[in-house]
Design a protein around this motif. Sequence first.
Motif, PDB file in Angstrom:
ATOM      1  N   ILE A 117       0.853  -1.193   0.000  1.00 51.69           N
ATOM      2  CA  ILE A 117       0.000   0.000   0.000  1.00 51.69           C
ATOM      3  C   ILE A 117       0.886   1.239   0.000  1.00 51.69           C
ATOM      4  O   ILE A 117       1.859   1.317   0.757  1.00 51.69           O
ATOM      5  CB  ILE A 117      -0.941   0.003   1.220  1.00 51.69           C
ATOM      6  CG1 ILE A 117      -1.874  -1.213   1.160  1.00 51.69           C
ATOM      7  CG2 ILE A 117      -1.736   1.300   1.283  1.00 51.69           C
ATOM      8  CD1 ILE A 117      -2.691  -1.442   2.408  1.00 51.69           C
ATOM      9  N   TYR A 118       0.553   2.212  -0.842  1.00 50.24           N
ATOM     10  CA  TYR A 118       1.325   3.446  -0.951  1.00 50.24           C
ATOM     11  C   TYR A 118       0.610   4.575  -0.211  1.00 50.24           C
ATOM     12  O   TYR A 118      -0.613   4.586  -0.102  1.00 50.24           O
ATOM     13  CB  TYR A 118       1.518   3.828  -2.424  1.00 50.24           C
ATOM     14  CG  TYR A 118       2.188   2.740  -3.221  1.00 50.24           C
ATOM     15  CD1 TYR A 118       3.564   2.534  -3.142  1.00 50.24           C
ATOM     16  CD2 TYR A 118       1.446   1.906  -4.039  1.00 50.24           C
ATOM     17  CE1 TYR A 118       4.180   1.533  -3.861  1.00 50.24           C
ATOM     18  CE2 TYR A 118       2.049   0.889  -4.768  1.00 50.24           C
ATOM     19  CZ  TYR A 118       3.415   0.698  -4.672  1.00 50.24           C
ATOM     20  OH  TYR A 118       4.016  -0.304  -5.379  1.00 50.24           O
ATOM     21  N   GLY A 119       1.385   5.524   0.254  1.00 46.72           N
ATOM     22  CA  GLY A 119       0.801   6.683   0.925  1.00 46.72           C
ATOM     23  C   GLY A 119       1.031   6.647   2.417  1.00 46.72           C
ATOM     24  O   GLY A 119       1.429   5.634   2.996  1.00 46.72           O
ATOM     25  N   THR A 120       0.751   7.752   3.038  1.00 48.28           N
ATOM     26  CA  THR A 120       0.978   7.914   4.467  1.00 48.28           C
ATOM     27  C   THR A 120      -0.036   7.116   5.294  1.00 48.28           C
ATOM     28  O   THR A 120      -1.203   6.996   4.901  1.00 48.28           O
ATOM     29  CB  THR A 120       0.898   9.405   4.856  1.00 48.28           C
ATOM     30  OG1 THR A 120       1.071   9.516   6.278  1.00 48.28           O
ATOM     31  CG2 THR A 120      -0.455  10.013   4.493  1.00 48.28           C
ATOM     32  N   PRO A 121       0.380   6.606   6.450  1.00 47.73           N
ATOM     33  CA  PRO A 121      -0.588   5.965   7.347  1.00 47.73           C
ATOM     34  C   PRO A 121      -1.403   6.980   8.149  1.00 47.73           C
ATOM     35  O   PRO A 121      -2.374   6.619   8.813  1.00 47.73           O
ATOM     36  CB  PRO A 121       0.305   5.121   8.273  1.00 47.73           C
ATOM     37  CG  PRO A 121       1.627   5.808   8.257  1.00 47.73           C
ATOM     38  CD  PRO A 121       1.770   6.428   6.897  1.00 47.73           C
ATOM     39  N   ASP A 122      -1.025   8.243   8.080  1.00 45.47           N
ATOM     40  CA  ASP A 122      -1.711   9.307   8.820  1.00 45.47           C
ATOM     41  C   ASP A 122      -3.054   9.607   8.139  1.00 45.47           C
ATOM     42  O   ASP A 122      -3.094  10.210   7.062  1.00 45.47           O
ATOM     43  CB  ASP A 122      -0.834  10.552   8.857  1.00 45.47           C
ATOM     44  CG  ASP A 122      -1.435  11.670   9.702  1.00 45.47           C
ATOM     45  OD1 ASP A 122      -2.617  11.560  10.101  1.00 45.47           O
ATOM     46  OD2 ASP A 122      -0.732  12.661   9.948  1.00 45.47           O
ATOM     47  N   MET A 123      -4.142   9.203   8.751  1.00 45.43           N
ATOM     48  CA  MET A 123      -5.475   9.356   8.148  1.00 45.43           C
ATOM     49  C   MET A 123      -5.854  10.822   7.943  1.00 45.43           C
ATOM     50  O   MET A 123      -6.674  11.131   7.083  1.00 45.43           O
ATOM     51  CB  MET A 123      -6.530   8.652   9.005  1.00 45.43           C
ATOM     52  CG  MET A 123      -6.400   7.135   9.011  1.00 45.43           C
ATOM     53  SD  MET A 123      -6.394   6.405   7.344  1.00 45.43           S
ATOM     54  CE  MET A 123      -8.005   6.877   6.762  1.00 45.43           C
ATOM     55  N   LYS A 124      -5.261  11.727   8.706  1.00 43.04           N
ATOM     56  CA  LYS A 124      -5.575  13.149   8.542  1.00 43.04           C
ATOM     57  C   LYS A 124      -4.995  13.703   7.240  1.00 43.04           C
ATOM     58  O   LYS A 124      -5.400  14.758   6.776  1.00 43.04           O
ATOM     59  CB  LYS A 124      -5.049  13.953   9.727  1.00 43.04           C
ATOM     60  CG  LYS A 124      -5.784  13.662  11.022  1.00 43.04           C
ATOM     61  CD  LYS A 124      -5.227  14.471  12.167  1.00 43.04           C
ATOM     62  CE  LYS A 124      -5.971  14.153  13.459  1.00 43.04           C
ATOM     63  NZ  LYS A 124      -5.402  14.878  14.598  1.00 43.04           N
ATOM     64  N   LYS A 125      -4.016  12.984   6.675  1.00 37.16           N
ATOM     65  CA  LYS A 125      -3.373  13.429   5.447  1.00 37.16           C
ATOM     66  C   LYS A 125      -3.772  12.598   4.229  1.00 37.16           C
ATOM     67  O   LYS A 125      -3.190  12.744   3.168  1.00 37.16           O
ATOM     68  CB  LYS A 125      -1.847  13.390   5.622  1.00 37.16           C
ATOM     69  CG  LYS A 125      -1.337  14.349   6.681  1.00 37.16           C
ATOM     70  CD  LYS A 125       0.175  14.283   6.794  1.00 37.16           C
ATOM     71  CE  LYS A 125       0.684  15.265   7.836  1.00 37.16           C
ATOM     72  NZ  LYS A 125       2.150  15.185   7.966  1.00 37.16           N
ATOM     73  N   ARG A 126      -4.754  11.734   4.393  1.00 39.97           N
ATOM     74  CA  ARG A 126      -5.187  10.875   3.292  1.00 39.97           C
ATOM     75  C   ARG A 126      -6.515  11.363   2.722  1.00 39.97           C
ATOM     76  O   ARG A 126      -7.264  12.086   3.370  1.00 39.97           O
ATOM     77  CB  ARG A 126      -5.378   9.432   3.758  1.00 39.97           C
ATOM     78  CG  ARG A 126      -4.087   8.701   4.105  1.00 39.97           C
ATOM     79  CD  ARG A 126      -4.352   7.230   4.236  1.00 39.97           C
ATOM     80  NE  ARG A 126      -4.585   6.651   2.926  1.00 39.97           N
ATOM     81  CZ  ARG A 126      -3.675   5.964   2.233  1.00 39.97           C
ATOM     82  NH1 ARG A 126      -2.473   5.779   2.733  1.00 39.97           N
ATOM     83  NH2 ARG A 126      -3.981   5.471   1.051  1.00 39.97           N
ATOM     84  N   GLY A 127      -6.807  10.916   1.512  1.00 41.50           N
ATOM     85  CA  GLY A 127      -8.121  11.085   0.912  1.00 41.50           C
ATOM     86  C   GLY A 127      -8.802   9.736   0.856  1.00 41.50           C
ATOM     87  O   GLY A 127      -8.286   8.739   1.360  1.00 41.50           O
ATOM     88  N   GLY A 128      -9.957   9.677   0.211  1.00 46.10           N
ATOM     89  CA  GLY A 128     -10.719   8.440   0.103  1.00 46.10           C
ATOM     90  C   GLY A 128     -10.212   7.554  -1.017  1.00 46.10           C
ATOM     91  O   GLY A 128     -11.004   7.031  -1.810  1.00 46.10           O
ATOM     92  N   VAL A 129      -8.889   7.378  -1.091  1.00 45.77           N
ATOM     93  CA  VAL A 129      -8.249   6.650  -2.183  1.00 45.77           C
ATOM     94  C   VAL A 129      -7.130   5.790  -1.609  1.00 45.77           C
ATOM     95  O   VAL A 129      -6.414   6.224  -0.711  1.00 45.77           O
ATOM     96  CB  VAL A 129      -7.644   7.643  -3.213  1.00 45.77           C
ATOM     97  CG1 VAL A 129      -6.820   6.923  -4.260  1.00 45.77           C
ATOM     98  CG2 VAL A 129      -8.739   8.457  -3.874  1.00 45.77           C
ATOM     99  N   ILE A 130      -7.004   4.566  -2.141  1.00 47.30           N
ATOM    100  CA  ILE A 130      -5.895   3.696  -1.751  1.00 47.30           C
ATOM    101  C   ILE A 130      -5.199   3.207  -3.008  1.00 47.30           C
ATOM    102  O   ILE A 130      -5.810   2.523  -3.842  1.00 47.30           O
ATOM    103  CB  ILE A 130      -6.373   2.491  -0.926  1.00 47.30           C
ATOM    104  CG1 ILE A 130      -7.082   2.957   0.350  1.00 47.30           C
ATOM    105  CG2 ILE A 130      -5.193   1.569  -0.592  1.00 47.30           C
ATOM    106  CD1 ILE A 130      -7.717   1.832   1.148  1.00 47.30           C
TER     107      ILE A 130
END
Length: 202
Positions: A117-130
Amino acid sequence: MPVDMQRLGCDFFAFSGHKMMGPTGVGVLWARRDVLDTMVPFQGGGDMIREVHKHETTWNDLPYKFEAGTPNIADVVGLGAAIDYLTGIGMENMRRHEMELTEYALGRMSAIKGVEIYGTPDMKKRGGVISFNFHDVHPHDVAQLLDDDGIAIRSGHHCAQVLMERLDVAATSRASFYIYNTRQDVDAMIESLENVARVFKI
């Protein structure tokens, strides 16, 4: 999510209508008035001029100065209806729903062998995309197997080939969540991803 243009302090802000449940081929370009005042039109046509003479032209007031010709009225009305619909739901409510689904999906996907999985684990910095990959399985093959199960994801470069080069991958798979998705949708995707692992003996 809610967007505060004054807080952003940007000169321009653009978004497409189809990402907001509106029609395709229509969107919004917001710009600061002082920037627009200094710009010249890039298209010619009706309504964007005040006066035309043999050796000079006077541009119309904003926003008409940049609205040459017959506007895309039907799609703009459709986009307006979509914006009203989403405003009625509330952008904060939509954001909360997307993040709950994304967090749930991340937890379930991280348990599948071979998934990166790519991207930050910080949910505050994520969008609705994986964005993700299966080791040694091309994203197009992953998307095809999920499609066979009625699960729609996107695979490819996602208009981000420079990022693909940075990640040193040919492409990625991408699952996106929106207000019409449910936990049951996530569960169905997980079941299909587990089948991908079985098919490719991961």
